[in-house]
Scaffold this motif. Structure first.
Motif, short mmCIF file in Angstrom:
data_model
loop_
_atom_site.label_atom_id
_atom_site.label_comp_id
_atom_site.label_asym_id
_atom_site.label_seq_id
_atom_site.Cartn_x
_atom_site.Cartn_y
_atom_site.Cartn_z
N LEU A 1 -11.55 15.47 15.96
CA LEU A 1 -10.24 15.52 15.32
C LEU A 1 -10.36 15.49 13.81
CD1 LEU A 1 -8.26 13.06 17.63
CD2 LEU A 1 -8.01 15.54 17.52
N GLN A 2 -11.50 15.05 13.31
CA GLN A 2 -11.72 14.94 11.87
C GLN A 2 -12.49 16.15 11.36
OE1 GLN A 2 -10.28 12.67 10.10
NE2 GLN A 2 -9.56 11.42 11.81
N LEU B 1 -5.91 21.43 13.35
CA LEU B 1 -5.52 20.37 14.27
C LEU B 1 -4.15 20.72 14.86
CD1 LEU B 1 -5.97 17.50 15.47
CD2 LEU B 1 -4.76 16.62 13.45
N ARG C 1 -0.91 19.47 17.60
CA ARG C 1 -0.27 18.39 18.34
C ARG C 1 0.78 18.98 19.27
NH1 ARG C 1 1.79 13.09 18.41
NH2 ARG C 1 0.64 12.23 16.65
N GLU D 1 -1.36 15.82 9.20
CA GLU D 1 -1.09 14.51 9.80
C GLU D 1 -2.15 13.46 9.46
OE1 GLU D 1 -0.61 12.74 14.29
OE2 GLU D 1 0.49 14.56 13.77
N PRO D 2 -3.46 13.76 9.52
CA PRO D 2 -4.44 12.73 9.16
C PRO D 2 -4.30 12.25 7.72
CG PRO D 2 -5.49 14.52 10.35
CD PRO D 2 -4.12 14.99 10.01
N ARG E 1 -1.38 9.82 7.43
CA ARG E 1 -1.77 8.50 7.94
C ARG E 1 -2.55 7.71 6.89
NH1 ARG E 1 -3.78 9.45 14.22
NH2 ARG E 1 -1.73 10.11 15.05
N HIS F 1 -11.93 6.01 4.31
CA HIS F 1 -11.16 5.25 5.29
C HIS F 1 -12.08 4.21 5.92
CE1 HIS F 1 -8.21 4.19 8.26
NE2 HIS F 1 -9.00 4.57 9.26
N MET G 1 -14.41 10.16 4.32
CA MET G 1 -13.83 11.12 5.25
C MET G 1 -13.94 12.55 4.72
SD MET G 1 -12.88 9.11 7.62
CE MET G 1 -11.90 10.20 8.63
#
Length: 429
Positions: free
Chosen positions: A81-82, A116, A118, A129-130, A133, A166, A171
């Motif tokens: 996901l990263q 990504l 969803r 989205e990441p 967050r 993070h 990241m």
């Protein structure tokens, strides 16, 4: 039908639907294969693979010979996901000036061949989205954003780097992106750099700023403020350059001359004035022929001029605006400080600081925030090291100096000193 640039199998086309496929078409760009890392090439369509797990999916581009187009159910690992876990993903970044106020912006597209997704009542691209967050915002701020602890920016010469962390881990690391000198200067003044993340632009190609602003208005760019943790300038950019003398400089020299006449009964002549104007253009020959109070008079006039921007409208110290005079020894620094302090009592220059006390003490820190600061190279180096390592509470001190004026020093020797690289301007004679 959307996505003419990709090979898509029927199952993927049906599951994603036309809306998600259209979004992928504008968010994905075929640069490198996400299997072998080699260029996808200009000819032929890359294969789209989607790996899903619950409500998330990762879409990526590959050579058809490396990976056939398809949908892999329950095939997505958390690490996938990263973007940072994908060694072949392409990113591009650039630095721009953003209205209003020519705000410095570091704009990055972090993933050209990866997206990504969803499932929220239908699949949608969720690349930002990441970042949300982590604290990024999707609305253009009406006021300056506070620095985001997850971010850090550093400038080294004509290159800027931004790290995203993070829980202590890096990241994203967008390193060595070209930055113009004036954008670096404005960033230095602000003490931070606006970071924008979007996958809707090919940042390596020209685009209209107006279109970028439109995307910001609809949440197409994630924005955050990265604190500037270090800055150094290329030696060629630090040199003072010839320019037209402004009325402000003439007035500053006149006020300085009047202050010296009143305090010391010192008459400033054509030689000193000419040397002052020449020095402000980076030419040192005239001041090299002066000595004693004639030379100090030139330095005082120049300091009065550059100190015009030392404080804001509330009389608080500005970042990257102090005048730092580097004397060859302590006795010379004391003489210079005594002259400046006496002349400053007329109110022309403002505050004068003499280094010597511990940089982190009340006396030492106050001296360093003065409009004109005087000390030896060793004292300035010690202060810079202390403030650089002392944390965010000392960020103003760490970035206070604008011009370093090195007296009786070889330019080559002084520019080799580590602390000198963080000044936007340097002159040595």
């Amino acid at each position: 039908m959307a996505t003419p640039r990709m090979r898509i199998d029927p199952v993927t086309r049906e599951r994603l639907g036309p809306r998600a496929l259209a979004e992928l078409d504008v968010n994905l760009r075929p640069v490198d294969c996400q299997t072998c890392g080699r260029p996808l090439g200009r000819w032929g369509k890359p294969a789209l693979e989607v790996r899903s797990e619950d409500v998330f999916a990762a879409a990526s581009l590959h050579h058809p010979r490396c990976r056939q187009p398809g949908w892999v159910e329950d095939g997505l690992q958390v690490a996938e996901l990263q973007v940072s876990g994908r060694p072949h993903v392409t990113w591009r970044a650039g630095c721009f000036r953003l209205p209003p106020g020519e705000l410095p912006l570091f704009l990055v597209n972090p993933s050209y061949e990866y997206a990504l997704l969803r499932d929220d009542g239908g699949w949608r691209v969720a690349n930002l989205e990441p970042f949300v967050r982590l604290g990024f915002e999707l609305e253009f701020p009406s006021r300056p954003l506070p620095p985001l602890p997850a971010l850090s920016a550093s400038i080294d010469g004509d290159r800027v780097s931004v790290d995203v962390r993070h829980e202590g881990a890096v990241m994203h690391a967008w390193r060595d992106v070209p930055i113009e000198h004036e954008i670096a200067r404005v960033t230095h003044d602000w003490g931070s750099l606006m970071v924008g993340v979007t996958t809707l632009f090919d940042v390596s190609r020209a685009f209209l700023v107006e279109r970028l602003m439109d995307l910001m208005a609809v949440g197409g760019v994630a924005l955050a403020q990265a604190p500037l943790v270090s800055v150094s300038y290329a030696p060629q950019e630090q040199k003072l350059k010839p320019r037209k003398h402004s009325d402000q400089q003439v007035e500053a020299f006149s006020l300085a001359a009047e202050a010296m006449r009143r305090v010391f009964d010192l008459e400033v002549g054509d030689k000193q004035v000419a040397a002052g104007f020449a020095l402000s253009d980076g030419r040192t020959m005239l001041i090299r022929h002066l000595a004693g109070r004639d030379r100090i008079a030139v330095l005082y006039m120049l300091s009065v001029y550059y100190a015009l921007w030392s404080r804001d409208k509330d009389d608080e110290p500005n970042r990257a605006s102090g005048v730092h005079l580097i004397a060859p020894d302590a006795a010379s620094a004391d003489e210079l400080a005594g002259f400046f302090s006496a002349a400053a009592e007329t109110g022309v220059l403002g505050s004068v600081g003499r280094l010597g006390a511990s940089p982190l003490s009340a006396e030492g820190s106050a001296a360093y925030l003065s409009d004109a600061v005087i000390g030896t190279a060793e004292e300035f180096a010690a202060a810079f090291s202390a403030y650089r390592d002392a944390g965010d509470d000392w960020s103003l001190h760490a970035s206070r100096g604008y011009i370093a004026i090195a007296i009786d020093a070889s330019e080559a020797d002084i520019t080799r000193a580590d602390f000198i690289r963080h000044y936007p301007k340097v002159v040595a004679f």
